[in-house]
Design an enzyme around this catalytic site. Structure first.
Site, PDB file in Angstrom:
ATOM      1  N   PHE A  94       0.856  -1.198   0.000  1.00  0.00           N
ATOM      2  CA  PHE A  94       0.000   0.000   0.000  1.00  0.00           C
ATOM      3  C   PHE A  94       0.889   1.245   0.000  1.00  0.00           C
ATOM      4  O   PHE A  94       1.773   1.375   0.842  1.00  0.00           O
ATOM      5  CB  PHE A  94      -0.921   0.029   1.226  1.00  0.00           C
ATOM      6  CG  PHE A  94      -1.866   1.201   1.208  1.00  0.00           C
ATOM      7  CD1 PHE A  94      -3.008   1.163   0.424  1.00  0.00           C
ATOM      8  CD2 PHE A  94      -1.604   2.346   1.943  1.00  0.00           C
ATOM      9  CE1 PHE A  94      -3.887   2.246   0.373  1.00  0.00           C
ATOM     10  CE2 PHE A  94      -2.471   3.437   1.907  1.00  0.00           C
ATOM     11  CZ  PHE A  94      -3.612   3.383   1.129  1.00  0.00           C
ATOM     12  N   ASP A 151       9.183   2.474   1.808  1.00  0.00           N
ATOM     13  CA  ASP A 151       8.036   3.266   2.255  1.00  0.00           C
ATOM     14  C   ASP A 151       7.850   2.988   3.743  1.00  0.00           C
ATOM     15  O   ASP A 151       7.286   1.962   4.133  1.00  0.00           O
ATOM     16  CB  ASP A 151       6.792   2.860   1.441  1.00  0.00           C
ATOM     17  CG  ASP A 151       5.515   3.537   1.938  1.00  0.00           C
ATOM     18  OD1 ASP A 151       5.533   4.110   3.048  1.00  0.00           O
ATOM     19  OD2 ASP A 151       4.491   3.473   1.230  1.00  0.00           O
ATOM     20  N   LYS A 206       2.677   9.938   8.602  1.00  0.00           N
ATOM     21  CA  LYS A 206       1.919   9.543   9.786  1.00  0.00           C
ATOM     22  C   LYS A 206       2.531  10.053  11.097  1.00  0.00           C
ATOM     23  O   LYS A 206       2.374  11.205  11.445  1.00  0.00           O
ATOM     24  CB  LYS A 206       1.742   8.024   9.808  1.00  0.00           C
ATOM     25  CG  LYS A 206       0.786   7.520   8.727  1.00  0.00           C
ATOM     26  CD  LYS A 206       0.515   6.056   8.866  1.00  0.00           C
ATOM     27  CE  LYS A 206      -0.392   5.514   7.772  1.00  0.00           C
ATOM     28  NZ  LYS A 206      -1.816   5.766   7.994  1.00  0.00           N
TER      29      LYS A 206
HETATM   30  C1  LIG Z   1       2.814   2.308   3.954  1.00  0.00           C
HETATM   31  C2  LIG Z   1       1.935   3.463   3.600  1.00  0.00           C
HETATM   32  N1  LIG Z   1       2.285   4.258   2.587  1.00  0.00           N
HETATM   33  C3  LIG Z   1       1.542   5.321   2.248  1.00  0.00           C
HETATM   34  C4  LIG Z   1       0.368   5.631   2.905  1.00  0.00           C
HETATM   35  C5  LIG Z   1      -0.453   6.814   2.491  1.00  0.00           C
HETATM   36  O1  LIG Z   1      -0.364   7.825   3.434  1.00  0.00           O
HETATM   37  P1  LIG Z   1      -1.429   9.033   3.422  1.00  0.00           P
HETATM   38  O2  LIG Z   1      -2.763   8.424   3.718  1.00  0.00           O
HETATM   39  O3  LIG Z   1      -0.937   9.975   4.474  1.00  0.00           O
HETATM   40  O4  LIG Z   1      -1.388   9.630   2.051  1.00  0.00           O
HETATM   41  C6  LIG Z   1      -0.028   4.824   3.985  1.00  0.00           C
HETATM   42  C7  LIG Z   1      -1.288   5.103   4.703  1.00  0.00           C
HETATM   43  O5  LIG Z   1      -1.869   4.269   5.361  1.00  0.00           O
HETATM   44  C8  LIG Z   1       0.774   3.705   4.337  1.00  0.00           C
HETATM   45  O6  LIG Z   1       0.431   2.896   5.344  1.00  0.00           O
END
Ligand SMILES: Cc1ncc(COP(=O)(O)O)c(C=O)c1O
Length: 404
Positions: free
Chosen positions: A143, A228, A257
């Site tokens: 994700f 990520d 986050k």
């Molecule tokens: C691993 C990862 N990458 C990217 C995101 C996307 O972040 P945002 O919702 O702040 O755009 C998330 C959100 O849950 C995530 O868990």
């Protein structure tokens, strides 16, 4: 059907139904206040929070360090322009690069934007150094966000047809299958991008040998290795960054986050040699804005001072052990994760019902899949909160059994 008897809440829910665009099924509660490990709704009911604003409230809710930093900065300078440096931007970039082992930081507001930035940087590198290579290998069940490019990078099967046509150039391979990754590399590949623990995908971890293999593939072909760490970063897994568990360093690291502790903030970090953007390639109105920078700086300082990564390691161990104990008498299987990014499985289809009972009983837990419960509490969590949480969870299992 609105069930609460509280007229203020009833009125708010009716207004929400009328005026807030539907994007998610939300329970009929309206959150009003937060402090430490707890949220309170407009009925005055308290909730012990093991969702932590989706792994965001690293210091707990409305922490003094964040409130004070925002108050201080907002009385000096809220926004200058991304066209100028500002003091908090420079100070925060310096601290963040020094603790992350990376050289340079680009700031944004959400995880998806930080990942978009990483995707752009990988393509820039491909264009400049790899004969126009542009493809990025990402993982099935991963994700990376909800912009069009990050949705295309995301390997969720049920997103495959959504918002077609997708952004071209992403190849998905299964987690921990090094042969599949190796086979997916072509002359067009410029990077490999992955989460070290797939958070939204249900808390699935990379193997160390696999990660080592990915590092070797990237080194062999001059491709970027992008981690990520939007969810795993900033102490969540028991180290400041999850990559420290494996001793394998990325070329690009994205965080979000927990770094803002609730203030919208994210960053893409990279090494000096990938400082490749030219004016106009990347930016944003709120990139490096003073208020966000002051928030991030305060959160990071507090995280380090209180050793919240250490607390995540200790309390995560305690929580996992308590869950294992509970598994002796209740249908909990496959307890997994690191630090305070934990999950377990329940019988197929029971996760939503269990999380709804917990909500009713004053406990917030998250169900990322039909049979998975994920726990990502604030990193300030203490043993007494875990004991309370396990007691409520146990009662919820008993209610679920009685209703079956
Ligand atoms: C691993 C990862 N990458 C990217 C995101 C996307 O972040 P945002 O919702 O702040 O755009 C998330 C959100 O849950 C995530 O868990």
């Amino acid at each position: 059907m609105i069930q609460t008897e509280n007229t203020v809440t009833k009125d708010l829910l009716a207004k929400a139904e009328k005026s807030v665009l539907f994007t998610a099924r939300r329970p009929e509660v309206v959150m009003e206040r937060g402090e430490g490990m707890y949220l309170w709704d407009t009925d005055g009911k308290a909730y012990l929070d093991f969702v932590g604003g989706w792994a965001v409230a690293s210091l707990g809710h409305s922490p003094a360090a964040l409130r004070e930093a925002l108050a201080r900065q907002s009385s000096t300078l809220v926004h200058a322009s991304p066209g100028y440096y500002n003091k908090p931007m420079i100070e925060f970039a310096e601290l963040l690069t020094s603790v992350s082992g990376m050289d340079k930081a680009f700031f944004a507001s959400s995880g998806a934007e930080a990942n978009e930035s990483a995707i752009k940087l990988a393509r820039k590198h491909g264009a400049a150094n790899l004969n126009e290579a542009y493809k990025i290998i990402t993982l099935t069940n991963g994700f990376h966000g909800r912009t069009l490019a990050t949705m295309s990078a995301t390997g969720k099967a049920h997103w495959e047809k959504l918002f077609a046509p997708k952004v071209d150039g992403f190849v998905h391979v299964p987690l921990n299958d090094l042969d599949a990754c190796f086979a997916a590399v072509t002359n067009d590949t410029c990077a490999i991008m992955l989460e070290l623990i797939q958070g939204e995908g249900g808390v699935h971890e990379v193997d160390e040998a696999y990660l080592y293999g990915l590092r070797k593939i990237c080194d062999m072909y001059g491709m970027l290795l992008i981690f990520d760490e939007i969810q795993t970063g900033l102490g969540r897994t028991g180290k400041l960054f999850a990559y420290e568990h494996y001793g394998i360093k990325p070329d690009v690291l994205t965080i979000g986050k927990g770094i803002g502790g609730g203030f919208p903030l994210s960053a893409m970090l990279t090494m000096e040699k990938y400082d490749l953007f030219e004016p106009g390639d990347q930016g944003g109105t709120y990139s490096g804005a003073p208020l966000a920078m002051a928030a991030g700086h305060a959160v990071l300082q507090e995280l380090l001072m209180l050793d919240l990564a250490g607390n995540a390691m200790r309390q995560g161990g305690y929580l996992a052990a308590k869950l294992a104990e509970l598994a002796g008498s209740h249908p909990i299987t496959n307890i997994r994760g690191k630090g305070l990014l934990l999950a377990f499985d329940v019988p197929e289809g029971a996760a939503a019902a269990l999380s709804a009972i917990c909500l009713r009983e004053g406990l917030l837990v998250n169900a990322p899949g039909p049979s998975t419960i994920r726990l990502v509490p604030p990193l300030i969590v203490a043993q007494r909160h875990i004991d309370d949480m396990v007691r409520i969870l146990q009662g919820a299992f008993e209610q679920l059994k009685a209703a079956a």
